[in-house]
Enzyme design. Sequence first.
Site, PDB file in Angstrom:
ATOM      1  N   ALA A 139      -5.251 -12.723  -2.328  1.00 15.83           N
ATOM      2  CA  ALA A 139      -5.090 -13.701  -1.254  1.00 15.83           C
ATOM      3  C   ALA A 139      -5.421 -15.105  -1.727  1.00 15.83           C
ATOM      4  O   ALA A 139      -4.697 -16.066  -1.435  1.00 15.83           O
ATOM      5  CB  ALA A 139      -5.978 -13.317  -0.072  1.00 15.83           C
TER       6      ALA A 139
ATOM      7  N   GLY B 177      -9.864  -6.578  -4.431  1.00 19.02           N
ATOM      8  CA  GLY B 177      -8.512  -6.839  -4.906  1.00 19.02           C
ATOM      9  C   GLY B 177      -7.702  -7.626  -3.897  1.00 19.02           C
ATOM     10  O   GLY B 177      -6.908  -8.513  -4.269  1.00 19.02           O
ATOM     11  N   ASP B 178      -7.896  -7.341  -2.597  1.00 22.50           N
ATOM     12  CA  ASP B 178      -7.213  -8.102  -1.558  1.00 22.50           C
ATOM     13  C   ASP B 178      -7.674  -9.557  -1.564  1.00 22.50           C
ATOM     14  O   ASP B 178      -6.871 -10.479  -1.404  1.00 22.50           O
ATOM     15  CB  ASP B 178      -7.478  -7.485  -0.186  1.00 22.50           C
ATOM     16  CG  ASP B 178      -6.893  -6.089  -0.052  1.00 22.50           C
ATOM     17  OD1 ASP B 178      -5.672  -5.939  -0.222  1.00 22.50           O
ATOM     18  OD2 ASP B 178      -7.657  -5.148   0.204  1.00 22.50           O
ATOM     19  N   CYS B 179      -8.979  -9.766  -1.738  1.00 29.86           N
ATOM     20  CA  CYS B 179      -9.521 -11.118  -1.791  1.00 29.86           C
ATOM     21  C   CYS B 179      -8.940 -11.873  -2.984  1.00 29.86           C
ATOM     22  O   CYS B 179      -8.514 -13.027  -2.858  1.00 29.86           O
ATOM     23  CB  CYS B 179     -11.046 -11.070  -1.885  1.00 29.86           C
ATOM     24  SG  CYS B 179     -11.828 -12.693  -1.976  1.00 29.86           S
TER      25      CYS B 179
ATOM     26  N   TYR C 188       0.817  -1.213   0.000  1.00 28.39           N
ATOM     27  CA  TYR C 188       0.000   0.000   0.000  1.00 28.39           C
ATOM     28  C   TYR C 188       0.855   1.270   0.000  1.00 28.39           C
ATOM     29  O   TYR C 188       0.374   2.360   0.303  1.00 28.39           O
ATOM     30  CB  TYR C 188      -0.973  -0.017   1.189  1.00 28.39           C
ATOM     31  CG  TYR C 188      -2.218  -0.819   0.883  1.00 28.39           C
ATOM     32  CD1 TYR C 188      -3.417  -0.200   0.584  1.00 28.39           C
ATOM     33  CD2 TYR C 188      -2.178  -2.206   0.851  1.00 28.39           C
ATOM     34  CE1 TYR C 188      -4.553  -0.931   0.268  1.00 28.39           C
ATOM     35  CE2 TYR C 188      -3.302  -2.955   0.546  1.00 28.39           C
ATOM     36  CZ  TYR C 188      -4.485  -2.308   0.255  1.00 28.39           C
ATOM     37  OH  TYR C 188      -5.608  -3.045  -0.063  1.00 28.39           O
TER      38      TYR C 188
END
Length: 465
Positions: free
Chosen positions: A257, A252-254, A140
């Site tokens: 991951a 986007g994190d999902c 980030y």
Amino acid sequence: MNGRAPLVVVGDVLLDRDIRGVASRLAPDAPAPVVDVTDELSRPGGAGLAAVLAARSGREVVLVTALGEDEASQRVREALEGRVRLVELPLEGSLPVKARVLADGRPLVRIDRGGGEVGAVGAAVRRALAGAQAVLVADYGRGTAEALRPLLAEAARRVPLVWDPHPRGGPPVAGARLVTPNAAEATALCPDEGDSLAAHARRGAALAERWGAAAVAVTLGERGVLLTRPRSAAPMLVPSPYRAVGDPCGAGDCFAAVAAGALADGGLPEEALQSAVAAAAAFVAAGGACDPGLWRTSAPSGFVLPAGEDAFAVAAGVRARGGTVVATGGCFDLLHAGHVGLLDSARRIGDCLIVCVNSDASLRRLKGPGRPLNPLEDRVRVLGALGSVDAVVAFEEDTPEALLGSLRPDVWVKGGDYSPDDLPEARALRAWGGQAVVLPYLDGRSTTRLADRAARAAAGAPPAP
């Protein structure tokens, strides 16, 4: 946990606050909406959210991040306790706090505050990266990834490394297995005219070559994701299984991951992206990072939540948005065309489809010795790979009635030629206003017939008439 080396998530954690309410009037002193607050939710964001999402598969996840002594850092520690293992770098300053004000589910304004400098890298961080099965960098742009760059470059030579970039961050280290910019980030990094698939393919291939990455996956929202490689003229488009309506915050994190977890398990990038696209769509449909069930640690007593989406959380998220929860059930011992047709039709009835599947013991009592042909873990994995299925939950009893009482779907679907009133589950559904429906079943398809046909073929006997 399960004996595997952990997935290590590296990156910057934030504290995300959502202040939600309704706006029905303007302020008397300015042309600005007045938000009447209904609730507030604080949760880890950034790499913290990515780590929590990675841990939903049941694997051990280690989060390497910078935390300080401020209140926001402490709230993040408390929220992550029992979910992921923290390995901290010192943070000189305060943890960034990102506050969104939402009216009727739509963001009106975001307020950012806080920030600090990442301190020295200690021995615990080095040990964590040395023992990783795979690494996900959720960059980030606030210093954590940059502080660990030499260690990340070394890790990329040993294990799969997925890098989720940020415009404020540095480039991925060379040798990354997969880099996952979204369309806007890819365009900013590699300008090209147009928003066509061809333009995104050129950007992705150029970025893969520039970064020395094995592959770049450009995420395109509802269109899915475009997998590109250096100097390759043949990108692969992995479409979204359906149009997911909801808050995309955290999608986007999902995606990153789930992709990292699939690569850690030995999957190819193509396989990883298919799982990641389906998971991101289900995540958005369930309410995204605002999903009230995301932070629950266990299922209601008596039921089994296999690795994957939490069925109870998916149902709660859809219900919270006024959607329709659809469920169906069965053994699904050998998945065949009749099953697939039924599941596709059931999913179109509402806003999510949850499959209630018999455990191995339940199936054996129902079908007799020699069954199941496929254990529960395999049956769940096949069902979960279907684009029509949002979540799977297993039950140990002979019927799913107790499970339905906890899940409380709006619609219960069965395939066959009997009346809905004859279904044993129909009475249970009426208790909360649910409806049982019967859908046509593809004639001539059954697990028993498939098993019998395979047995006859193995014995050299002619097929049954």
